[in-house]
Design a protein around this motif. Sequence first.
Motif, PDB file in Angstrom:
ATOM      1  N   HIS A 146       0.817  -1.222   0.000  1.00 12.67           N
ATOM      2  CA  HIS A 146       0.000   0.000   0.000  1.00 12.67           C
ATOM      3  C   HIS A 146       0.848   1.270   0.000  1.00 12.67           C
ATOM      4  O   HIS A 146       0.306   2.367   0.114  1.00 12.67           O
ATOM      5  CB  HIS A 146      -0.933   0.001   1.219  1.00 12.67           C
ATOM      6  CG  HIS A 146      -1.958  -1.095   1.179  1.00 12.67           C
ATOM      7  ND1 HIS A 146      -3.309  -0.847   1.167  1.00 12.67           N
ATOM      8  CD2 HIS A 146      -1.817  -2.440   1.115  1.00 12.67           C
ATOM      9  CE1 HIS A 146      -3.956  -2.004   1.122  1.00 12.67           C
ATOM     10  NE2 HIS A 146      -3.071  -2.984   1.087  1.00 12.67           N
ATOM     11  N   HIS A 203      -7.866   1.951  -5.050  1.00 13.86           N
ATOM     12  CA  HIS A 203      -7.444   2.043  -3.646  1.00 13.86           C
ATOM     13  C   HIS A 203      -5.925   2.276  -3.549  1.00 13.86           C
ATOM     14  O   HIS A 203      -5.462   3.166  -2.829  1.00 13.86           O
ATOM     15  CB  HIS A 203      -7.829   0.762  -2.896  1.00 13.86           C
ATOM     16  CG  HIS A 203      -7.353   0.720  -1.485  1.00 13.86           C
ATOM     17  ND1 HIS A 203      -8.169   0.983  -0.413  1.00 13.86           N
ATOM     18  CD2 HIS A 203      -6.110   0.498  -0.954  1.00 13.86           C
ATOM     19  CE1 HIS A 203      -7.467   0.910   0.702  1.00 13.86           C
ATOM     20  NE2 HIS A 203      -6.206   0.605   0.405  1.00 13.86           N
ATOM     21  N   ASP A 207      -3.880   5.506  -2.212  1.00 14.42           N
ATOM     22  CA  ASP A 207      -2.945   5.437  -1.079  1.00 14.42           C
ATOM     23  C   ASP A 207      -1.694   6.265  -1.376  1.00 14.42           C
ATOM     24  O   ASP A 207      -1.189   6.985  -0.513  1.00 14.42           O
ATOM     25  CB  ASP A 207      -2.516   3.980  -0.818  1.00 14.42           C
ATOM     26  CG  ASP A 207      -3.473   3.239   0.113  1.00 14.42           C
ATOM     27  OD1 ASP A 207      -4.401   3.873   0.645  1.00 14.42           O
ATOM     28  OD2 ASP A 207      -3.276   2.026   0.309  1.00 14.42           O
TER      29      ASP A 207
HETATM   30 ZN   LIG Z   1      -4.458   0.966   1.721  1.00 14.85          ZN
END
Ligand SMILES: [Zn+2]
Length: 380
Positions: A146, A203, A207
């Motif tokens: 992430h 997503h 991030d």
């Molecule tokens: Zn994330």
Amino acid sequence: MKLSASAVVVGTLLSTLFSQTSFAWNQHQTLMPLILENSTPALKQTLFRSGSIPCGTDDQAIIRQLISSLQLNPQSRFHPTAPSTGKCGPTSQISALDVLVSSAVDDPDNGMDQNLSPAAESVFDPSGDRKWMGGVQGPSSQGFRHMYFGGWKVTQPLATFQIPARALGLAPQRTQLIAEKARELLKSGQVAWGARLTAWAIHYIQDLTQPFHSVQLVSLKLVPWYEMLTLHPSQGFQKLVQETTRIVTNYHWAYEGYTQDRLQMGNDSPFKECLSNPEKYATLKVKSAHPTPFELSHAVSQASIQLASTVGSSELDFFGGHLLETGVDFTADPNMINYKDYATRPDLLAARMQLHEVTCKALANASIASRLLIEWVFAP
Ligand SMILES: [Zn+2]
């Protein structure tokens, strides 16, 4: 011998550096309706594409296939693609838009990237990045997928300061891999899952628009260098790493908490315009009109590096130095800051404007990158 023992201590400590969090923008779902609100008519048209909603066993079969092809944690729980009404099957249709504004965009924070095989040389983590980005266990173990720290650059020595100096993190690769899978599913007519995978790819790119996810240290002012003033250098370094981790975590959480609080105001949010009319505020620079998800991730990461030190210094002005103080641990008391109070205090007006301005740029980057990613996935 003494040297290698110290090296082990330092290595162990660094493995916990910034292991505190790997969540960005708290709830990505809050961003999506605003991002899609003023998108181009062509993009909107694309998102009206609909398909049937797979039911129980069919849905589970797709999940099993994805766990294998995307190397996800098989123990993690995936909510059914069918909405809470439970309507599914060939006669129940769902549009890509419905999926993109659903909680699907937050799926990647629900365990699929956590607690993967611990071996550093495992297929999941060939470069052993987890050691530097949150470890191999618990919620922070998803961090390596992430985040992306692009490596120390001699041209930007302070903005890109990181340990180790090499690039860390797989967020660009994950964005590309998942976006390709989304494209494949859409091409085979599986709109519901194609859109859900698009939301997952979004997503990861979002991030990277959060500066705390693109640089290890948003500001060198968050490092308590005085901890090094000791007669025992290795102890001093140990304390320095622990204290820096605590302080960075405090400011990371405070930043996301405040931003989320303001985003929850919906149409009255000071950040609404940044997401719905991002062209006015974005600092993202892409080299082509249709960048691949991988190229887009790198461009986003670069834009975040440029914003990071302003985020760090504005946060220090806004929240003050309390979060730096010894023993202050935001994770132990996430309600320690009354965001509504900070959002209105007259004495904080100048600092608030500064923080809002840089956050607006980061959110505008998130909006543009999300739209470009959707265009890439849905391109004919
Ligand atoms: Zn994330």
